[in-house]
Write a protein that holds these residues in place. Structure first.
Motif, PDB file in Angstrom:
ATOM      1  N   THR A   1      40.283  49.470  48.465  1.00  8.95           N
ATOM      2  CA  THR A   1      41.401  48.520  48.573  1.00  8.95           C
ATOM      3  C   THR A   1      40.911  47.078  48.571  1.00  8.95           C
ATOM      4  O   THR A   1      41.601  46.183  48.070  1.00  8.95           O
ATOM      5  CB  THR A   1      42.209  48.795  49.849  1.00  8.95           C
ATOM      6  OG1 THR A   1      41.313  48.865  50.970  1.00  8.95           O
ATOM      7  CG2 THR A   1      42.976  50.092  49.746  1.00  8.95           C
ATOM      8  N   LYS A   2      39.721  46.831  49.139  1.00 14.08           N
ATOM      9  CA  LYS A   2      39.147  45.489  49.067  1.00 14.08           C
ATOM     10  C   LYS A   2      38.870  45.103  47.614  1.00 14.08           C
ATOM     11  O   LYS A   2      39.123  43.966  47.203  1.00 14.08           O
ATOM     12  CB  LYS A   2      37.855  45.431  49.881  1.00 14.08           C
ATOM     13  CG  LYS A   2      38.055  45.356  51.384  1.00 14.08           C
ATOM     14  CD  LYS A   2      38.434  43.958  51.809  1.00 14.08           C
ATOM     15  CE  LYS A   2      38.511  43.832  53.305  1.00 14.08           C
ATOM     16  NZ  LYS A   2      38.868  42.463  53.744  1.00 14.08           N
TER      17      LYS A   2
ATOM     18  N   ASN B   1      42.196  44.333  45.956  1.00 16.32           N
ATOM     19  CA  ASN B   1      42.656  42.993  46.336  1.00 16.32           C
ATOM     20  C   ASN B   1      41.908  41.911  45.575  1.00 16.32           C
ATOM     21  O   ASN B   1      42.490  40.915  45.140  1.00 16.32           O
ATOM     22  CB  ASN B   1      42.476  42.786  47.841  1.00 16.32           C
ATOM     23  CG  ASN B   1      43.600  43.379  48.663  1.00 16.32           C
ATOM     24  OD1 ASN B   1      44.711  43.553  48.165  1.00 16.32           O
ATOM     25  ND2 ASN B   1      43.321  43.715  49.905  1.00 16.32           N
ATOM     26  N   GLU B   2      40.601  42.101  45.409  1.00 17.21           N
ATOM     27  CA  GLU B   2      39.788  41.109  44.711  1.00 17.21           C
ATOM     28  C   GLU B   2      40.102  41.089  43.216  1.00 17.21           C
ATOM     29  O   GLU B   2      40.188  40.019  42.606  1.00 17.21           O
ATOM     30  CB  GLU B   2      38.304  41.426  44.937  1.00 17.21           C
ATOM     31  CG  GLU B   2      37.341  40.450  44.283  1.00 17.21           C
ATOM     32  CD  GLU B   2      37.387  39.075  44.910  1.00 17.21           C
ATOM     33  OE1 GLU B   2      37.030  38.103  44.226  1.00 17.21           O
ATOM     34  OE2 GLU B   2      37.806  38.971  46.079  1.00 17.21           O
TER      35      GLU B   2
ATOM     36  N   LYS C   1      43.862  39.728  42.647  1.00 16.90           N
ATOM     37  CA  LYS C   1      44.294  38.657  43.538  1.00 16.90           C
ATOM     38  C   LYS C   1      45.183  37.631  42.834  1.00 16.90           C
ATOM     39  O   LYS C   1      46.030  36.998  43.466  1.00 16.90           O
ATOM     40  CB  LYS C   1      43.081  37.956  44.149  1.00 16.90           C
ATOM     41  CG  LYS C   1      42.160  37.281  43.149  1.00 16.90           C
ATOM     42  CD  LYS C   1      40.975  36.663  43.868  1.00 16.90           C
ATOM     43  CE  LYS C   1      40.027  35.979  42.881  1.00 16.90           C
ATOM     44  NZ  LYS C   1      38.848  35.389  43.568  1.00 16.90           N
TER      45      LYS C   1
ATOM     46  N   LEU D   1      48.704  39.584  42.726  1.00 12.46           N
ATOM     47  CA  LEU D   1      49.320  39.922  44.006  1.00 12.46           C
ATOM     48  C   LEU D   1      49.777  38.657  44.715  1.00 12.46           C
ATOM     49  O   LEU D   1      49.029  37.675  44.813  1.00 12.46           O
ATOM     50  CB  LEU D   1      48.326  40.674  44.891  1.00 12.46           C
ATOM     51  CG  LEU D   1      47.912  42.082  44.429  1.00 12.46           C
ATOM     52  CD1 LEU D   1      46.798  42.607  45.325  1.00 12.46           C
ATOM     53  CD2 LEU D   1      49.103  43.026  44.458  1.00 12.46           C
TER      54      LEU D   1
ATOM     55  N   PRO E   1      47.535  39.630  49.688  1.00  9.14           N
ATOM     56  CA  PRO E   1      46.619  40.772  49.705  1.00  9.14           C
ATOM     57  C   PRO E   1      47.171  41.908  50.562  1.00  9.14           C
ATOM     58  O   PRO E   1      47.910  41.684  51.527  1.00  9.14           O
ATOM     59  CB  PRO E   1      45.337  40.188  50.309  1.00  9.14           C
ATOM     60  CG  PRO E   1      45.789  39.010  51.104  1.00  9.14           C
ATOM     61  CD  PRO E   1      46.975  38.451  50.374  1.00  9.14           C
ATOM     62  N   ILE E   2      46.815  43.111  50.206  1.00 10.31           N
ATOM     63  CA  ILE E   2      47.265  44.277  50.970  1.00 10.31           C
ATOM     64  C   ILE E   2      46.567  44.262  52.331  1.00 10.31           C
ATOM     65  O   ILE E   2      45.334  44.245  52.394  1.00 10.31           O
ATOM     66  CB  ILE E   2      46.928  45.580  50.220  1.00 10.31           C
ATOM     67  CG1 ILE E   2      47.564  45.556  48.823  1.00 10.31           C
ATOM     68  CG2 ILE E   2      47.393  46.795  51.006  1.00 10.31           C
ATOM     69  CD1 ILE E   2      47.113  46.697  47.930  1.00 10.31           C
TER      70      ILE E   2
ATOM     71  N   THR F   1      45.113  46.013  54.416  1.00 11.51           N
ATOM     72  CA  THR F   1      44.552  47.351  54.606  1.00 11.51           C
ATOM     73  C   THR F   1      43.928  47.518  55.981  1.00 11.51           C
ATOM     74  O   THR F   1      44.027  48.585  56.600  1.00 11.51           O
ATOM     75  CB  THR F   1      43.485  47.626  53.530  1.00 11.51           C
ATOM     76  OG1 THR F   1      43.951  47.160  52.272  1.00 11.51           O
ATOM     77  CG2 THR F   1      43.163  49.106  53.436  1.00 11.51           C
TER      78      THR F   1
ATOM     79  N   VAL G   1      41.800  33.789  51.519  1.00 14.76           N
ATOM     80  CA  VAL G   1      43.089  34.475  51.683  1.00 14.76           C
ATOM     81  C   VAL G   1      44.184  33.466  51.997  1.00 14.76           C
ATOM     82  O   VAL G   1      45.289  33.523  51.436  1.00 14.76           O
ATOM     83  CB  VAL G   1      42.987  35.537  52.794  1.00 14.76           C
ATOM     84  CG1 VAL G   1      44.367  36.094  53.135  1.00 14.76           C
ATOM     85  CG2 VAL G   1      42.058  36.660  52.373  1.00 14.76           C
TER      86      VAL G   1
ATOM     87  N   SER H   1      45.017  31.476  48.804  1.00 17.82           N
ATOM     88  CA  SER H   1      45.643  32.266  47.739  1.00 17.82           C
ATOM     89  C   SER H   1      47.058  32.720  48.079  1.00 17.82           C
ATOM     90  O   SER H   1      47.806  33.118  47.189  1.00 17.82           O
ATOM     91  CB  SER H   1      44.779  33.490  47.428  1.00 17.82           C
ATOM     92  OG  SER H   1      44.689  34.343  48.552  1.00 17.82           O
ATOM     93  N   THR H   2      47.425  32.656  49.347  1.00 21.32           N
ATOM     94  CA  THR H   2      48.768  33.096  49.745  1.00 21.32           C
ATOM     95  C   THR H   2      49.738  31.942  49.919  1.00 21.32           C
ATOM     96  O   THR H   2      50.802  32.114  50.519  1.00 21.32           O
ATOM     97  CB  THR H   2      48.691  33.908  51.047  1.00 21.32           C
ATOM     98  OG1 THR H   2      47.955  33.165  52.035  1.00 21.32           O
ATOM     99  CG2 THR H   2      48.020  35.241  50.811  1.00 21.32           C
TER     100      THR H   2
END
Length: 736
Positions: A318-319, A322-323, A326, A329, A332-333, A335, A445, A448-449
């Protein structure tokens, strides 16, 4: 000389854009024409004339005494006005400058979204990194909460995420374990020391009775180190010594973080296997820990091992997802949070602790503990450790702040960032927190969000506050192996630096060597000693570059005034009897002999030529008869043949940043040696610092500043002109 020649000779004293006229002074060509790339011969007469080089009259400076200087500075600093007071408050609390101008419609959505996501990610990481620092999980949550609030008030970066950081937690954990061992506490794992405590008030009642068990003493040590690190950082900001961070290059920091990551991975391996082992400290702790692990490998708890493998199989893919996605998305999930919740439920309903003796986090109290001062008696024990922790903390914070500020087109103040990270350590140290700094993974993170301002840090703090007041006790059954897996998975970015080594090697071999040395020393010796070795080795590499710099002879490009290295480029032209030498380094005591030997090797060794001439002269005097074609004459001619051909050495000083006393003396010796065999030495393209050093070092005799030229082209022109003058006394006392 014709009026046209006189006029063009005067033009030679002007700026460099008119220098080309000095090479073509209307002089008739010789019978055999030179190629178009040769410098034109200049017309001469029977009179000695001076060709002027650099001659500047310095500005008169007023002599100010130290008392006057200090008084002036104090008067300027002590002046107070409403505007100055307002600016000082705004600089100290940057939030007062940008928060009133906050664009609610434009920024609120991105700040809330990024704050929520970073807060969710920080919950499991704060708990996991607490174990790395040798602390109870609650203190990691405290640390991230207070750091987010304080940086919101004092920070100047809009994007970085300040909170608990793995490398600093490792360094603190090593100090904590050392002090626990000194105090006589057992170091084989940290059991929940507070028992089943319903809330923080009960916890305080226990501490009020002066009951300080292992965990209580551990946080005393951690908060004392944190307080001292913050004091160092604020002091560095006050005295504006942020320049210290320049000694921590990107290659050095990257190597240090990677080396520390191996140590972190090693320290968490015992949790993945469910082993209760003492934490190794000091030199070679990584190797010692693995020896202990392999000696006790048969005691592995299968329940913890299976849980660790399952968590790794979920988190690693999952990492990567996400990468990889990215950019697609929106967020990021989370996780890690999903794994923590699922593992806690499985551990609780499966009764893994009761049935399989799986190690769990234990009860995490709700609420806040009242503030308490650090243990002043511990300060002498941890003062040195706090220095390395403070430098790493502010170096990472400042570098990340500047990196994201440059990316998004705004500026940050390095000294204010040191104040901010310093207060993020000083104030929380009174609330049982450990050292904080910015962290790259969480900052990426956050950016990016949709983060726009540090208001997102307030949202993150609210998420952590909710956990501290309500949710924290629900993590009672969370296995420690899950926290160890989370810590190890978050090292993925640092360990992936090995993939960048081929590119780093192509760009800079020296930086790659620095990376390797720092990484290996940080991993195999210790984090603090590894950092110190990395800094010393990096500085040694800088000295080594100046001790063995690149040296070259220069030639000029056809129909231009450009001189370049003859070994690097083809079709460069030279003038007979003139050598142009370039030395790419400052000239000081370390490389003075290297400069002299390289110059003599590339041009001509005047010491050997002079000695040969003296020897030949003595042998010639011993001869009873002197013949025009004798053997001794032939020997003398042969030994001095090169000296007759070479008449000028031009030293290109453009790459010499500075001179010290030894450098000036070396230039004097070089000039004296060459003059002894009839060769003149000219200096070209000296920067103001070098020119000033030459004047103060009395390199020039009276009226000899004209041996210094603004350009190599100008110096060669002077050499060509002076050589072609018949019967002219040259300025350095050499005659044709």
């Amino acid at each position: 000389m014709s009026s046209e020649s006189e006029e063009q000779h005067d033009l030679s004293l002007r700026a460099s854009d008119e220098e080309k006229d000095s090479f073509s002074s209307g002089v008739p060509l010789e019978t055999q024409k030179e190629t178009s790339t040769d410098f034109k011969q200049l017309e001469t007469d029977n009179q000695c004339r001076s060709y002027r080089g650099i001659h500047l009259e310095p500005q008169e400076k007023t002599n100010t005494s130290i008392k006057q200087f200090i008084t002036k500075k104090l008067q300027k600093s002590c002046q107070c006005s409403p505007t100055k007071a307002k600016n000082m408050v705004y600089e100290f609390l940057p939030v007062l400058r940008w928060l009133p101008k906050y664009d609610l419609k434009r920024n609120i959505l991105g700040d809330v979204m990024s704050g929520l996501i970073v807060g969710i990610l920080l919950v499991p990481q704060s708990i996991a990194y607490s174990l790395l620092a040798g602390q109870e999980p609650i203190f990691g949550l405290y640390t991230s909460f207070f750091a987010s609030i304080i940086y919101f008030l004092f920070g100047t970066s809009r994007h970085i995420s300040v909170g608990i950081f793995g490398v600093l937690c490792l360094m603190i954990g090593e100090v904590v374990d050392r002090e626990l061992h000194k105090a006589g506490y057992p170091t084989a794992g940290i059991a929940p020391s507070f028992g089943v405590i319903s809330n923080a008030s009960t916890l305080i009642n226990n501490m009020s009775h002066r009951i300080c068990d292992k965990s209580c003493y551990a946080i005393k040590v951690g908060s004392t180190v944190t307080f001292l690190a913050g004091v160092y950082q604020v002091a560095m900001g006050f005295f504006q010594v942020g320049f210290i961070s320049v000694y921590l290059s990107d290659a050095l920091l990257s190597g240090f973080v990677t080396g520390a990551s191996f140590t972190i991975l090693t320290s968490q391996a015992k949790y993945l296997l469910g082993l209760s082992l003492p934490r190794s400290n000091g030199v070679g702790s990584l190797i010692t820990t693995w020896i202990h692990i392999f000696k006790n490998i048969l005691k592995t708890n299968l329940c913890d091992l299976i849980t660790s493998i399952l968590c790794l199989l979920v988190l690693l893919p999952t990492k990567e997802i996400n990468e990889h996605f990215k950019s697609k998305l929106k967020a990021p999930i989370p996780t890690e949070l999903i794994v923590v919740v699922a593992a806690t439920l499985a551990s609780h309903f499966g009764k893994l602790n009761e049935n399989y003796n799986s190690s769990i986090s234990g009860h995490i109290p709700t609420g806040f503990m009242p503030p308490k001062a650090p243990d002043w008696d511990l300060i002498p024990n941890v003062a040195v450790d706090a220095i390395a922790i403070s430098i790493i903390g502010f170096a990472i914070t400042v570098s990340l702040s500047e990196m994201f500020a440059k990316k998004h087109g705004y500026t940050v103040k390095a000294n204010q960032e040191m104040y901010a990270i310093g207060f993020c350590n000083i104030i929380p140290s009174f609330f049982h927190c450990i050292t904080t700094s910015a962290a790259l993974a969480k900052t990426l993170v956050k950016e990016s969000t949709g983060c726009q301002t540090q208001l997102s840090a307030v949202v993150t703090a609210l998420v952590l506050l909710l956990v501290l007041l309500v949710i924290a006790p629900l993590f009672f059954s969370l296995q420690k192996c899950v926290l160890g897996v989370i810590t190890i998975v978050n090292l993925r970015g640092a360990l992936c630096k090995f993939r960048d080594l081929p590119k780093m090697w192509r760009v800079s071999k020296m930086d790659t060597v620095i990376w390797f040395v720092t990484m290996l020393c940080s991993a195999l010796i210790s984090t603090e000693i590894g950092l110190l070795i990395g800094v010393c080795f990096s500085m040694f590499c800088v000295i080594l570059r100046t001790q063995k710099p690149k040296i070259s002879l220069l030639g000029f490009v056809e129909e231009s005034e450009i001189f370049e290295c003859m070994t690097d480029y083809k079709n460069l032209q030279t003038k007979p009897g003139i050598k142009v030498f370039r030395f790419i380094a400052p000239l000081y005591y370390i490389n003075k002999e290297s400069f002299k030997s390289a110059l003599y090797k590339k041009t001509l060794n005047p010491v050997l030529v002079k000695a040969a001439q003296k020897k030949a002269a003595k042998r010639k005097l011993k001869e009873e008869t002197v013949t025009l074609s004798g053997i001794q004459d032939e020997v003398s001619v042969q030994l001095s043949h090169d000296a007759v051909e070479l008449h000028t050495v031009v030293i290109d000083c453009s790459a010499i940043q500075f001179l010290d006393t030894a450098g000036i003396q070396t230039l004097k010796e070089v000039r004296r040696d060459y003059e002894a065999i009839g060769i003149q030495v000219l200096l070209a393209q000296c920067n103001p610092s070098v020119r000033d050093s030459l004047v103060r070092g009395e390199y020039f005799k009276e009226d000899e500043e004209n041996l210094l030229f603004y350009s190599v082209y100008k110096a060669v022109a002077f050499a060509v002109e002076s050589q072609n003058q018949k019967g002219v006394c040259l300025l350095n006392g050499i005659s044709d």
